[in-house]
Design a protein around this motif. Structure first.
Motif, PDB file in Angstrom:
ATOM      1  N   ALA A 134       0.810  -1.221   0.000  1.00  0.00           N
ATOM      2  CA  ALA A 134       0.000   0.000   0.000  1.00  0.00           C
ATOM      3  C   ALA A 134       0.841   1.269   0.000  1.00  0.00           C
ATOM      4  CB  ALA A 134      -0.923   0.010   1.213  1.00  0.00           C
ATOM      5  N   GLN A 135       0.353   2.236  -0.758  1.00  0.00           N
ATOM      6  CA  GLN A 135       0.820   3.612  -0.653  1.00  0.00           C
ATOM      7  C   GLN A 135      -0.260   4.308   0.157  1.00  0.00           C
ATOM      8  OE1 GLN A 135       1.101   4.839  -4.729  1.00  0.00           O
ATOM      9  NE2 GLN A 135       3.214   4.169  -4.901  1.00  0.00           N
ATOM     10  N   VAL A 136       0.143   5.015   1.200  1.00  0.00           N
ATOM     11  CA  VAL A 136      -0.825   5.540   2.166  1.00  0.00           C
ATOM     12  C   VAL A 136      -0.556   7.010   2.462  1.00  0.00           C
ATOM     13  CG1 VAL A 136      -1.803   5.235   4.476  1.00  0.00           C
ATOM     14  CG2 VAL A 136      -0.894   3.252   3.249  1.00  0.00           C
ATOM     15  N   GLN A 137      -1.633   7.767   2.537  1.00  0.00           N
ATOM     16  CA  GLN A 137      -1.567   9.158   3.000  1.00  0.00           C
ATOM     17  C   GLN A 137      -2.660   9.319   4.046  1.00  0.00           C
ATOM     18  OE1 GLN A 137      -2.635  12.134   0.109  1.00  0.00           O
ATOM     19  NE2 GLN A 137      -1.567  13.730   1.221  1.00  0.00           N
ATOM     20  N   VAL A 138      -2.278   9.723   5.251  1.00  0.00           N
ATOM     21  CA  VAL A 138      -3.240   9.893   6.344  1.00  0.00           C
ATOM     22  C   VAL A 138      -3.294  11.365   6.724  1.00  0.00           C
ATOM     23  CG1 VAL A 138      -3.886   9.185   8.683  1.00  0.00           C
ATOM     24  CG2 VAL A 138      -2.696   7.569   7.189  1.00  0.00           C
ATOM     25  N   GLN A 139      -4.509  11.867   6.905  1.00  0.00           N
ATOM     26  CA  GLN A 139      -4.722  13.267   7.284  1.00  0.00           C
ATOM     27  C   GLN A 139      -5.609  13.332   8.513  1.00  0.00           C
ATOM     28  OE1 GLN A 139      -6.616  14.353   3.577  1.00  0.00           O
ATOM     29  NE2 GLN A 139      -4.843  15.582   2.985  1.00  0.00           N
ATOM     30  N   ASP A 140      -5.357  14.319   9.359  1.00  0.00           N
ATOM     31  CA  ASP A 140      -6.203  14.612  10.507  1.00  0.00           C
ATOM     32  C   ASP A 140      -7.266  15.595  10.031  1.00  0.00           C
ATOM     33  OD1 ASP A 140      -7.380  15.451  12.866  1.00  0.00           O
ATOM     34  OD2 ASP A 140      -5.485  15.731  13.920  1.00  0.00           O
ATOM     35  N   LEU A 141      -8.521  15.209  10.084  1.00  0.00           N
ATOM     36  CA  LEU A 141      -9.597  16.047   9.555  1.00  0.00           C
ATOM     37  C   LEU A 141     -10.039  17.148  10.505  1.00  0.00           C
ATOM     38  CD1 LEU A 141     -11.844  13.345   7.847  1.00  0.00           C
ATOM     39  CD2 LEU A 141     -10.206  14.893   6.758  1.00  0.00           C
ATOM     40  N   THR A 142      -9.814  16.960  11.813  1.00  0.00           N
ATOM     41  CA  THR A 142     -10.367  17.911  12.780  1.00  0.00           C
ATOM     42  C   THR A 142      -9.319  18.615  13.630  1.00  0.00           C
ATOM     43  OG1 THR A 142     -10.606  16.188  14.452  1.00  0.00           O
ATOM     44  CG2 THR A 142     -12.490  16.560  12.983  1.00  0.00           C
ATOM     45  N   GLY A 143      -8.087  18.149  13.577  1.00  0.00           N
ATOM     46  CA  GLY A 143      -7.046  18.712  14.442  1.00  0.00           C
ATOM     47  C   GLY A 143      -6.993  18.057  15.799  1.00  0.00           C
ATOM     48  N   GLY A 144      -7.935  17.176  16.076  1.00  0.00           N
ATOM     49  CA  GLY A 144      -7.975  16.489  17.375  1.00  0.00           C
ATOM     50  C   GLY A 144      -7.268  15.151  17.382  1.00  0.00           C
ATOM     51  N   GLY A 145      -6.891  14.664  16.204  1.00  0.00           N
ATOM     52  CA  GLY A 145      -6.145  13.420  16.113  1.00  0.00           C
ATOM     53  C   GLY A 145      -6.965  12.150  16.149  1.00  0.00           C
ATOM     54  N   ASP A 146      -8.299  12.257  16.250  1.00  0.00           N
ATOM     55  CA  ASP A 146      -9.090  11.028  16.307  1.00  0.00           C
ATOM     56  C   ASP A 146     -10.082  10.881  15.152  1.00  0.00           C
ATOM     57  OD1 ASP A 146     -10.764  13.036  17.150  1.00  0.00           O
ATOM     58  OD2 ASP A 146     -11.570  11.944  18.868  1.00  0.00           O
ATOM     59  N   HIS A 147     -10.210  11.898  14.312  1.00  0.00           N
ATOM     60  CA  HIS A 147     -11.032  11.828  13.098  1.00  0.00           C
ATOM     61  C   HIS A 147     -10.081  11.969  11.915  1.00  0.00           C
ATOM     62  CE1 HIS A 147     -14.242  12.579  15.968  1.00  0.00           C
ATOM     63  NE2 HIS A 147     -15.109  12.241  15.028  1.00  0.00           N
ATOM     64  N   LEU A 148      -9.843  10.848  11.259  1.00  0.00           N
ATOM     65  CA  LEU A 148      -8.809  10.793  10.234  1.00  0.00           C
ATOM     66  C   LEU A 148      -9.378  10.419   8.872  1.00  0.00           C
ATOM     67  CD1 LEU A 148      -6.201   8.739  12.305  1.00  0.00           C
ATOM     68  CD2 LEU A 148      -6.459  11.232  12.192  1.00  0.00           C
ATOM     69  N   GLN A 149      -8.601  10.724   7.856  1.00  0.00           N
ATOM     70  CA  GLN A 149      -8.900  10.272   6.503  1.00  0.00           C
ATOM     71  C   GLN A 149      -7.647   9.625   5.951  1.00  0.00           C
ATOM     72  OE1 GLN A 149     -11.017  12.548   3.278  1.00  0.00           O
ATOM     73  NE2 GLN A 149      -8.913  12.771   2.569  1.00  0.00           N
ATOM     74  N   ALA A 150      -7.821   8.493   5.302  1.00  0.00           N
ATOM     75  CA  ALA A 150      -6.693   7.812   4.685  1.00  0.00           C
ATOM     76  C   ALA A 150      -6.989   7.573   3.214  1.00  0.00           C
ATOM     77  CB  ALA A 150      -6.410   6.477   5.375  1.00  0.00           C
ATOM     78  N   ILE A 151      -6.005   7.885   2.397  1.00  0.00           N
ATOM     79  CA  ILE A 151      -6.030   7.512   0.985  1.00  0.00           C
ATOM     80  C   ILE A 151      -5.093   6.320   0.867  1.00  0.00           C
ATOM     81  CG2 ILE A 151      -5.448   8.201  -1.367  1.00  0.00           C
ATOM     82  CD1 ILE A 151      -5.990  11.122  -0.467  1.00  0.00           C
ATOM     83  N   VAL A 152      -5.611   5.219   0.344  1.00  0.00           N
ATOM     84  CA  VAL A 152      -4.829   3.989   0.259  1.00  0.00           C
ATOM     85  C   VAL A 152      -4.878   3.470  -1.171  1.00  0.00           C
ATOM     86  CG1 VAL A 152      -4.483   1.677   1.205  1.00  0.00           C
ATOM     87  CG2 VAL A 152      -5.504   3.462   2.644  1.00  0.00           C
ATOM     88  N   VAL A 153      -3.702   3.233  -1.735  1.00  0.00           N
ATOM     89  CA  VAL A 153      -3.577   2.697  -3.087  1.00  0.00           C
ATOM     90  C   VAL A 153      -2.889   1.349  -2.972  1.00  0.00           C
ATOM     91  CG1 VAL A 153      -2.631   3.076  -5.394  1.00  0.00           C
ATOM     92  CG2 VAL A 153      -3.335   5.045  -3.996  1.00  0.00           C
ATOM     93  N   SER A 154      -3.528   0.300  -3.494  1.00  0.00           N
ATOM     94  CA  SER A 154      -2.944  -1.038  -3.396  1.00  0.00           C
ATOM     95  C   SER A 154      -3.430  -1.935  -4.531  1.00  0.00           C
ATOM     96  CB  SER A 154      -3.324  -1.687  -2.063  1.00  0.00           C
ATOM     97  OG  SER A 154      -2.909  -3.041  -2.019  1.00  0.00           O
ATOM     98  N   SER A 155      -2.528  -2.771  -5.005  1.00  0.00           N
ATOM     99  CA  SER A 155      -2.903  -3.757  -6.014  1.00  0.00           C
ATOM    100  C   SER A 155      -3.804  -4.837  -5.410  1.00  0.00           C
ATOM    101  CB  SER A 155      -1.658  -4.395  -6.633  1.00  0.00           C
ATOM    102  OG  SER A 155      -0.921  -5.079  -5.645  1.00  0.00           O
TER     103      SER A 155
END
Length: 86
Positions: A18-39
């Motif tokens: 996997a190629q992964v990018q994780v972002q914090d959506l709220t600044g609180g560290g517990d609501h996240l978004q991940a973009i995951v690319v995998s074969s």
């Protein structure tokens, strides 16, 4: 609280290519978004793709280190078509 790097490492441990990018959506560290690319997503429905990722981070979600995780999953071909970079 879990770091973005730890979430990325969990996903990569469960989905090794996997190629992964994780972002914090709220600044609180517990609501996240991940973009995951995998074969490994090839031929799988969106639900099955998300289940693979959730399986990789299950322990962190069970302990509420991650309260919410929004996912965007792509096969390498579908990701390439977006023209974006992970």
């Amino acid at each position: 609280m879990i770091s973005l790097q730890q979430v990325e490492a969990l996903i990569k441990a469960g989905i090794p290519d996997a190629q992964v990018q994780v972002q914090d959506l709220t600044g609180g560290g517990d609501h996240l978004q991940a973009i995951v690319v995998s074969s490994q997503f090839e031929g799988k429905s969106l639900v099955k793709q998300h289940q693979l990722v959730y399986g990789a981070v299950r322990q962190a979600m069970d302990t509420e280190a991650i309260h919410a995780l929004a996912l965007k999953t792509y096969t390498p071909e579908a990701w390439k078509a977006t023209g974006q970079v992970v």
